[in-house]
Design a protein around this motif. Structure first.
Motif, short mmCIF file in Angstrom:
data_model
loop_
_atom_site.label_atom_id
_atom_site.label_comp_id
_atom_site.label_asym_id
_atom_site.label_seq_id
_atom_site.Cartn_x
_atom_site.Cartn_y
_atom_site.Cartn_z
N ILE A 60 0.85 -1.19 0.00
CA ILE A 60 0.00 0.00 0.00
C ILE A 60 0.88 1.23 0.00
N ARG A 61 0.30 2.37 -0.27
CA ARG A 61 1.07 3.62 -0.22
C ARG A 61 1.26 4.05 1.22
N LYS A 62 2.38 4.71 1.47
CA LYS A 62 2.60 5.28 2.79
C LYS A 62 1.55 6.37 3.03
N GLY A 63 1.00 6.39 4.23
CA GLY A 63 -0.04 7.37 4.54
C GLY A 63 -1.44 6.85 4.31
N ALA A 64 -1.57 5.60 3.86
CA ALA A 64 -2.91 5.03 3.61
C ALA A 64 -3.63 4.78 4.93
N ALA A 65 -4.90 5.15 4.98
CA ALA A 65 -5.73 4.87 6.14
C ALA A 65 -6.22 3.42 6.08
N ALA A 66 -6.73 2.93 7.21
CA ALA A 66 -7.12 1.52 7.33
C ALA A 66 -8.09 1.06 6.24
N PRO A 67 -9.16 1.83 5.91
CA PRO A 67 -10.08 1.33 4.87
C PRO A 67 -9.38 1.15 3.51
N GLU A 68 -8.48 2.07 3.16
CA GLU A 68 -7.76 1.93 1.90
C GLU A 68 -6.88 0.68 1.92
#
Length: 363
Positions: free
Chosen positions: A295-303
């Motif tokens: 995942i991308r850095k800074g992604a929130a849990a739902p993403e």
């Protein structure tokens, strides 16, 4: 999220040798230009020692690493944007990748032809960058008239026209698009243009084995150019990577140590590419399998949940999170829970590299 990197460079700089070594695919490697006619694509597993450590704790033999797609694109030459060599068909392949791995020849060998007749990393880099900019300029000049025509009917397209004109002006002055786009809004807007010179670049300075790990006078030029352009750079030996690929797994660490290297060129390339693209890994773990997710850095849990399945993101309720380090140190999920280090996180939680997560969702 599957990361896709395109290997580019002039002919005979070691692209296909490197590709063969890190993918164990036999793209033809020959001492003449254009031996690669179609882009070779290989999918390699991203090594991560944390996976086996987690698997030992949860008692599963099954590991599912994340993957890296590597595309070996035929050598570009001066004039490629105008059809020289095999021309624009290869430039179109570059538009499909997330990042560019630009292999630069940093070794002397009179038996291997250099298409420009001399070893000059700065000039080689400039040649490739110029061709990418010229291809972008040609693409934007073809697009601008259609944008202007449509903007007469749809006023909201005027912003696209202004941005396109700004990009054309910069490219005409020899400025790559990544330096022209100044704001996140402009960068987001420009994605629809599929520009080659917006893609992040990792320079792979290809040296002989005797110049590992520190490089030579050529790699110093590459390092300066990478620093000035905000790109990444690593020193690698395609020939050495080919030798490593042929060794039994258990003999590789000793061989790498003899060269003063802590990890292979593939491992360093992956690590640098992840950093370049702002990516990280989290894990799901159980008796069935340990699975790595990119995942991308800074992604929130739902993403992050959406990396597994879109239903996980749509129906997200909460994330039960522990760090892989706590899991390893304490020895089980139950002990992590007893230590108060298993957390219940909501929609705003920003996932960290190395998190081990169970998602609760309802669809």
């Amino acid at each position: 999220m599957s990361l896709r990197c395109g290997i580019v460079g002039l002919p005979n700089v070691g692209k296909s040798t490197l590709f063969n070594a890190i993918t164990a695919k036999q793209a033809e490697a020959a001492n003449y230009p254009f031996c690669t006619i179609e882009p070779n694509v290989g999918t390699v597993l991203v090594p991560d020692e944390r996976m086996q450590q987690i698997a030992d704790v949860v008692k599963t033999p099954t590991l599912v690493p994340t993957t890296l797609d590597i595309v070996d694109i035929a050598g570009l030459v001066r004039g490629a944007s105008k059809g020289e060599g095999l021309g624009n068909q290869f430039l179109s392949h570059i538009r499909e990748v997330d990042a560019i791995v630009h292999v630069v020849r940093c070794f002397d060998d009179e038996n291997i032809i250099h298409v420009e007749g001399k070893i000059d990393p700065a000039d080689d880099i400039a040649t490739i960058e110029t061709e990418l900019m010229l291809a972008d300029l040609d693409s934007m000049e073809k697009r601008i008239e259609r944008l202007r025509k449509n903007a007469r009917k749809e006023k909201e397209l005027l912003l696209q026209v202004e941005l396109a004109e700004k990009i054309i002006a910069g490219l005409s002055e020899g400025i790559p698009a990544r330096k022209i786009l100044e704001t996140d809004e402009e960068r987001d807007f420009a994605r629809q243009f599929f520009l080659l010179t917006t893609k992040p670049i990792l320079f792979a300075a290809n040296v002989g084995e005797t110049d590992l790990p520190d490089g030579n006078q050529y790699t110093k030029q590459v390092a300066e150019i990478a620093a000035a352009s905000g790109s990444k750079m690593l020193i690698i030996s395609a020939k050495t990577e080919a030798e490593i690929a042929e060794l039994p797994e258990e003999e590789r660490p000793e061989f790498l140590e003899s060269l003063g290297l802590a990890m292979s060129g593939l491992d360093r390339l992956i690590q640098t590419a992840f950093d370049l693209l702002g990516l990280q890994t989290y894990f799901t773990a159980g008796v069935k399998e340990v699975h790595a997710w990119t995942i991308r850095k800074g992604a929130a849990a739902p993403e992050a949940a959406g990396a597994i399945h879109s239903d996980f993101e749509k129906g997200f309720i909460r994330a039960e999170v522990m760090s892989y380090r706590d899991l390893i140190d304490l020895g089980s999920e139950q002990k992590v829970k007893e230590a108060g280090k298993l957390r219940s996180e909501g929609r705003d939680y920003i996932v960290k590299n190395g998190d081990v997560i169970v998602f609760r969702f309802n669809v």
